[in-house]
Enzyme design. Structure first.
Site, PDB file in Angstrom:
ATOM      1  N   LYS A   1     -14.184   8.565  -4.011  1.00  0.00           N
ATOM      2  CA  LYS A   1     -15.259   8.791  -3.189  1.00  0.00           C
ATOM      3  C   LYS A   1     -15.897  10.930  -3.559  1.00  0.00           C
ATOM      4  CE  LYS A   1     -13.774   6.686   0.364  1.00  0.00           C
ATOM      5  NZ  LYS A   1     -12.553   6.627   1.760  1.00  0.00           N
TER       6      LYS A   1
ATOM      7  N   LYS B   1       1.425  14.332   0.779  1.00  0.00           N
ATOM      8  CA  LYS B   1       0.129  14.439   0.621  1.00  0.00           C
ATOM      9  C   LYS B   1      -0.209  16.114   0.166  1.00  0.00           C
ATOM     10  CE  LYS B   1      -1.917  10.813   3.035  1.00  0.00           C
ATOM     11  NZ  LYS B   1      -2.909   9.909   2.254  1.00  0.00           N
TER      12      LYS B   1
ATOM     13  N   HIS C   1       0.943  -1.258  -0.002  1.00  0.00           N
ATOM     14  CA  HIS C   1       0.156   0.112   0.128  1.00  0.00           C
ATOM     15  C   HIS C   1       0.412   1.437   0.108  1.00  0.00           C
ATOM     16  CE1 HIS C   1      -4.132  -1.722   0.800  1.00  0.00           C
ATOM     17  NE2 HIS C   1      -3.327  -2.634   2.005  1.00  0.00           N
TER      18      HIS C   1
ATOM     19  N   LYS D   1      -7.982  13.951   4.458  1.00  0.00           N
ATOM     20  CA  LYS D   1      -6.847  13.076   4.104  1.00  0.00           C
ATOM     21  C   LYS D   1      -5.936  12.828   5.461  1.00  0.00           C
ATOM     22  CE  LYS D   1      -5.403  13.846  -0.333  1.00  0.00           C
ATOM     23  NZ  LYS D   1      -6.047  12.621   0.065  1.00  0.00           N
ATOM     24  N   ARG D   2      -4.901  11.533   5.656  1.00  0.00           N
ATOM     25  CA  ARG D   2      -3.904  12.110   7.437  1.00  0.00           C
ATOM     26  C   ARG D   2      -3.157  13.192   6.652  1.00  0.00           C
ATOM     27  NH1 ARG D   2      -0.910   7.310   6.760  1.00  0.00           N
ATOM     28  NH2 ARG D   2      -1.229   6.817   4.620  1.00  0.00           N
TER      29      ARG D   2
ATOM     30  N   THR E   1      -8.333   6.420  -2.169  1.00  0.00           N
ATOM     31  CA  THR E   1      -9.688   6.354  -1.936  1.00  0.00           C
ATOM     32  C   THR E   1     -10.438   7.724  -2.367  1.00  0.00           C
ATOM     33  OG1 THR E   1      -9.363   5.321  -0.453  1.00  0.00           O
ATOM     34  CG2 THR E   1      -9.137   4.121  -1.685  1.00  0.00           C
TER      35      THR E   1
HETATM   36  C1  26V Z   1       2.049   3.123   8.033  1.00  0.00           C
HETATM   37  C2  26V Z   1       2.384   2.087   9.643  1.00  0.00           C
HETATM   38  C3  26V Z   1       3.840   1.433   9.689  1.00  0.00           C
HETATM   39  C4  26V Z   1       3.616   0.748  10.572  1.00  0.00           C
HETATM   40  C5  26V Z   1       2.941   1.374  12.016  1.00  0.00           C
HETATM   41  C6  26V Z   1       1.512   1.588  11.592  1.00  0.00           C
HETATM   42  C7  26V Z   1       1.291   1.679  10.068  1.00  0.00           C
HETATM   43  C8  26V Z   1      -0.029   1.803   9.847  1.00  0.00           C
HETATM   44  C9  26V Z   1      -0.369   2.380   8.878  1.00  0.00           C
HETATM   45  C10 26V Z   1       1.091   3.147   8.002  1.00  0.00           C
HETATM   46  C11 26V Z   1       0.744   3.917   6.402  1.00  0.00           C
HETATM   47  C12 26V Z   1      -0.608   3.764   6.050  1.00  0.00           C
HETATM   48  C13 26V Z   1      -0.609   2.894   4.852  1.00  0.00           C
HETATM   49  C14 26V Z   1      -1.621   3.242   3.834  1.00  0.00           C
HETATM   50  O1  26V Z   1      -2.754   4.003   4.586  1.00  0.00           O
HETATM   51  N1  26V Z   1      -1.389   3.921   2.833  1.00  0.00           N
HETATM   52  C15 26V Z   1      -2.829   3.680   2.508  1.00  0.00           C
HETATM   53  O2  26V Z   1      -3.215   2.934   1.872  1.00  0.00           O
HETATM   54  C16 26V Z   1      -4.550   2.805   0.454  1.00  0.00           C
HETATM   55  C17 26V Z   1      -5.347   1.689   0.098  1.00  0.00           C
HETATM   56  O3  26V Z   1      -4.716   1.426  -0.503  1.00  0.00           O
HETATM   57  C18 26V Z   1      -4.278   3.844  -0.703  1.00  0.00           C
HETATM   58  O4  26V Z   1      -5.283   4.359  -1.244  1.00  0.00           O
HETATM   59  C19 26V Z   1      -3.563   5.693  -0.065  1.00  0.00           C
HETATM   60  O5  26V Z   1      -2.628   6.032  -0.986  1.00  0.00           O
HETATM   61  C20 26V Z   1      -1.953   4.623   1.068  1.00  0.00           C
HETATM   62  O6  26V Z   1      -1.482   5.911   1.401  1.00  0.00           O
END
Ligand code: 26V
Length: 810
Positions: free
Chosen positions: A655, A549, A355, A543-544, A651
């Protein structure tokens, strides 16, 4: 069973009586909510049992989506809609003097995710059930979801999200399905009459108790399961002698260490190498999930050598990647398969989704921690790696650099993505561009080695939650215009194309958007006391909060506009309301400064009489699923402005498009596919392409000081960050200032600034042409059907899982 209004009313009255011994009018809103939740759960019970029975006897295949995050939001409304009971319920409650909308508002969001990755998992659950794919979620029942955000004096303050405080209407605790998960201890091998036995001793045991939530498909009989695991102390570990001697704290020590595992969801920046608890969480739910799948499987009395023909495990990012080794462990150590047989089955069962391209998010665990916490698993990873490195070595004629690049264990770390790639049969990215970048940059060695494993699965969103349920008036208009087939067949939204130039239809869509904006403005006024103008352009960036971003780019542009207005108060522009919503990870310093900057600028601009009626800024506190459902239907403009190559998919972009917003976008992630779908007239593109960005990283010729020194607009704005213009201490935004200059603007904010200004001018120009704008908006809605997660799920089911739909009969 057909339920009519009177039946519903009777059932509901009875529920209130049996649960709370109350009559409808006397019940508190909380009780009204719980009784309704319980009733809906009852209505799901029969099809849930039938689905499970069918899956149990079915010789077909089931898929388990393993994910650390499920950002579900609320379930009351979507369950009612999927059961086909929304109108009946609304009327029945109305007759009892209860307002359904107020009852819905009682439900706490299940905020068990950070952002896109977690929300995607939730959309997939809805789509799997609605397309009759036998697919279940497996994750952690966090006691606290992602923190709640409060804004105090412009700063983000994190508050615990105690979402279970009032209980959870949907889950069912399955005590009898609890399993044990083992940590630590020591492992040795013993010879037992020629058979090697693995002896694991002195481990710490944690009890994993599942809580199941029904996932009801849209107007079908499928009910799948979201199984979330909660960590508890083994009863024998509770020190009763201490307890009875009055030493409560000591008695609870084990309890607290076990329960800590499912206590909190980690925010996404806190992945530091070495977060032991996070690794514990990962192994905890993966082990519990796989144990329960195997238990169920064995009831079917089919050979474990055929496991992969009946079970697919999707690994959502690297977080559950330890599943590869855990499945090997169970198959070998408890089910007595040989290494080769276990490997054969494992590599055909698991599949991995990547992701993010951001290197820092690819998990690596220090070997010493990994080995200590999971000694047997580490042994297995070592052996997987030994065999794999051997293969690489021979394939590349002894090229050690290849071996080093691809080794799962390297430089003291276990590289989880590599474990998932080597141990599974599929690796997918989440948008076309992202998959290409994985194949040719980040994971190119693996693509060369295993080209057959790589595939693209562009993300999607459930159009039921994000259009049918959240933009009710637009959904009604669409149904009146083209019929309701789009709800089951989202690509039918394309039938709206015929109406893109139809002025009557244009007017109707415009009125709906305006009404949504008016309702939202009223909500903002009553809840936050802020007044916004519904006739202004609602320009939304939610968004985050993350540097890539580029919320900063948006803010710098607003500062530029502000300067323009100050210089020329009579400037001709369509009034704009810039709306932001974002949580910053608690330890992400620059992201938090950006939030403070937005709020600082908001209070300056919103209180400056010179700009009144021209620009306004609104920062929405505590952005999450429920807030997204409110704001997205109001957006005129959707900000999707990440540095090209950085956003895997996005995503939110889908939306907004589905709700008729016009996207201002870089060619990044799924924006590229949105552009392909709508054509260049119906999206406003700007900025560097991914290849240009990558080229700059490679040749290192970008110099942000050059931009600062040669563009007066940029020069002025950046100075304003640190010269007191914002009426804050000069150091307040120094970090941001430095990231853009001293640290050479890693995300090309300044480089893209000019193009972004022009893109916004284009938005202003287009918005004045009502018919053109409305036409663009309708084309976006019409083309959005392809981004329904129903399509995404069908593609996963066909290309990765091999799980045909299962029809459930009652
Ligand atoms: C990273 C980490 C690092 C370890 C600790 C926990 C944790 C939790 C989340 C993340 C990164 C977030 C990953 C994420 O949300 N990626 C997003 O995934 C979406 C669905 O595929 C995608 O549309 C976004 O572009 C992407 O940033």
């Amino acid at each position: 069973m057909v339920i009519d209004k009177n039946m519903f009313k009777m059932d509901y009255i009875e529920k209130l009586q049996t649960m709370f011994a109350e009559e409808a009018v006397d019940a508190s809103p909380l009780h009204q909510y719980y009784a309704l939740g319980a009733l809906i759960k009852d209505y799901c019970a029969k099809p849930w049992i039938e689905s499970n029975k069918e899956y149990a006897k079915n010789k077909g295949k089931q898929v388990y989506y393993f994910s650390m995050e499920f950002l579900v939001g609320r379930l009351l409304n979507s369950n009612l809609v999927n059961l086909g009971l929304k109108d009946i319920c609304e009327q029945a409650l109305h007759e009892l003097g209860i307002n359904l909308i107020e009852v819905e508002d009682i439900e706490a969001d299940a905020g068990l995710g950070n952002g896109g990755l977690g929300r995607l998992a939730a959309c997939f659950l809805d789509s799997m059930a609605s397309t009759q794919v036998p697919g279940h979620g497996c994750g952690i029942r966090y006691k606290y979801g992602l923190f709640k955000q409060k804004i105090e004096n412009g700063y983000q303050v994190e508050v615990p999200d105690n979402w279970l405080k009032n209980g959870n209407a949907w889950e069912i605790r399955k005590e009898n399905k609890a399993v044990e998960v083992r940590f630590g201890g020591s492992v040795h091998l013993e010879d037992d009459k020629g058979i090697t036995k693995v002896i694991h001793e002195n481990y710490e045991c944690v009890r994993a108790v599942p809580y199941d939530t029904p996932i009801k498909g849209y107007k079908n009989n499928t009910v799948n399961t979201l199984r979330l695991w909660s960590a508890e102390t083994m009863e024998e570990d509770f020190d009763f002698s201490s307890f009875s001697q009055g030493n409560y704290v000591k008695a609870g020590e084990n309890k607290y260490s076990a329960e800590a595992i499912s206590q909190i969801l980690y925010p996404d920046d806190s992945y530091e190498k070495g977060k032991l608890l996070r690794l514990k969480q990962e192994y905890f739910f993966v082990s519990a999930g796989l144990q329960s799948i195997i238990k169920n499987y064995k009831k079917k009395k089919i050979s474990l050598l055929d496991f992969h023909k009946h079970v697919a495990v999707q690994i959502n990012d690297t977080h559950p990647a330890v599943a590869v080794a855990e499945l090997m462990r169970i198959l070998m150590d408890t089910e007595n398969l040989s290494w080769d047989d276990a490997w054969y089955v494992t590599t055909r069962t698991t599949a991995y989704t990547n992701h993010t391209i951001m290197a820092e998010a690819l998990e690596k665990w220090p070997v010493d921690i990994f080995k200590k916490l999971l000694p047997r698993i580490y042994m297995i990873v070592e052996e997987i790696n030994r065999r794999f490195c051997n293969e690489v070595y021979h394939r590349y004629n002894g090229d050690w650099s290849k071996v080093n690049n691809m080794s799962i264990i390297y430089d003291g770390y276990v590289r989880m993505a590599y474990l998932a790639i080597v141990g599974g049969h599929s690796v997918n990215g989440v948008a076309k561009l992202h998959t290409e970048l994985l194949k040719h940059q980040e994971l190119s060695d693996f693509y060369e080695f295993f080209p057959e494993k790589f595939n693209n699965q562009t993300n999607g969103i459930t159009h039921r939650r994000w259009l049918l349920n959240s933009n009710v008036e637009l959904a009604k208009l669409i149904t009146e215009t083209i019929g309701d087939s789009w709800i089951k067949t989202p690509n039918d939204l394309n039938k709206l194309i015929k109406y893109a130039k139809d002025s009557a239809f244009q007017e109707k869509t415009q009125i709906i958007k305006t009404n949504n904006k008016i309702n939202f403005s009223n909500h903002v006024l009553s809840k936050y006391g802020a007044s916004i103008d519904p006739s202004s352009i609602f320009d939304v960036h939610v968004k985050r909060m993350h540097s890539y971003k580029r919320q900063t780019l948006n803010v710098l542009h607003i500062m530029y506009l502000y300067n323009q207005i100050l210089a020329n108060p009579n400037i001709d522009m369509v009034p704009r309301t810039f709306i932001f919503g974002a949580k910053a990870s608690p330890s992400y310093y620059i992201a938090k400064q950006t939030i403070k900057l937005i709020n600082t600028l908001a209070s300056k601009i919103n209180n400056d009489p010179i700009v009144r009626g021209k620009i306004k800024i609104l920062f929405l506190e505590n952005y999450g699923v429920s807030l997204a459902e409110k704001i997205i239907p109001c957006a005129d403009v959707s900000e999707q402005i990440s540095t090209a190559s950085k956003e895997a998919s996005g995503t939110g972009n889908m939306k907004f498009m589905m709700n008729g917003a016009i996207t201002i976008a870089t060619l990044d992630g799924a924006n590229v596919e949105i552009f392909d779908a709508v054509g260049k007239e119906n999206i406003v593109l700007f900025g560097l392409t991914s290849q240009e960005v990558i080229e700059y990283y490679r040749n290192k010729t970008y110099n942000s000081y050059y931009m600062y020194n040669n563009d007066l607009r940029i020069n002025t704005i950046l100075n304003q960050l640190v010269n007191g213009f914002l009426e804050t201490p000069k150091t307040e935004f120094a970090g941001l200032y430095e990231s853009l200059l001293t640290n050479n603007d890693e995300y090309f904010v300044l480089k893209d600034f000019d193009a972004y200004v022009n893109a916004h001018n284009e938005i202003d120009r287009l918005f004045r042409q009502k018919a053109i704008w409305q036409q663009m908006s309708i084309i976006n809605i019409a083309k959005s059907g392809i981004f329904s997660s129903d399509n995404t799920i069908k593609k996963y089911a066909k290309e990765i899982w091999d799980t045909p739909p299962v029809n459930i009969k009652l």
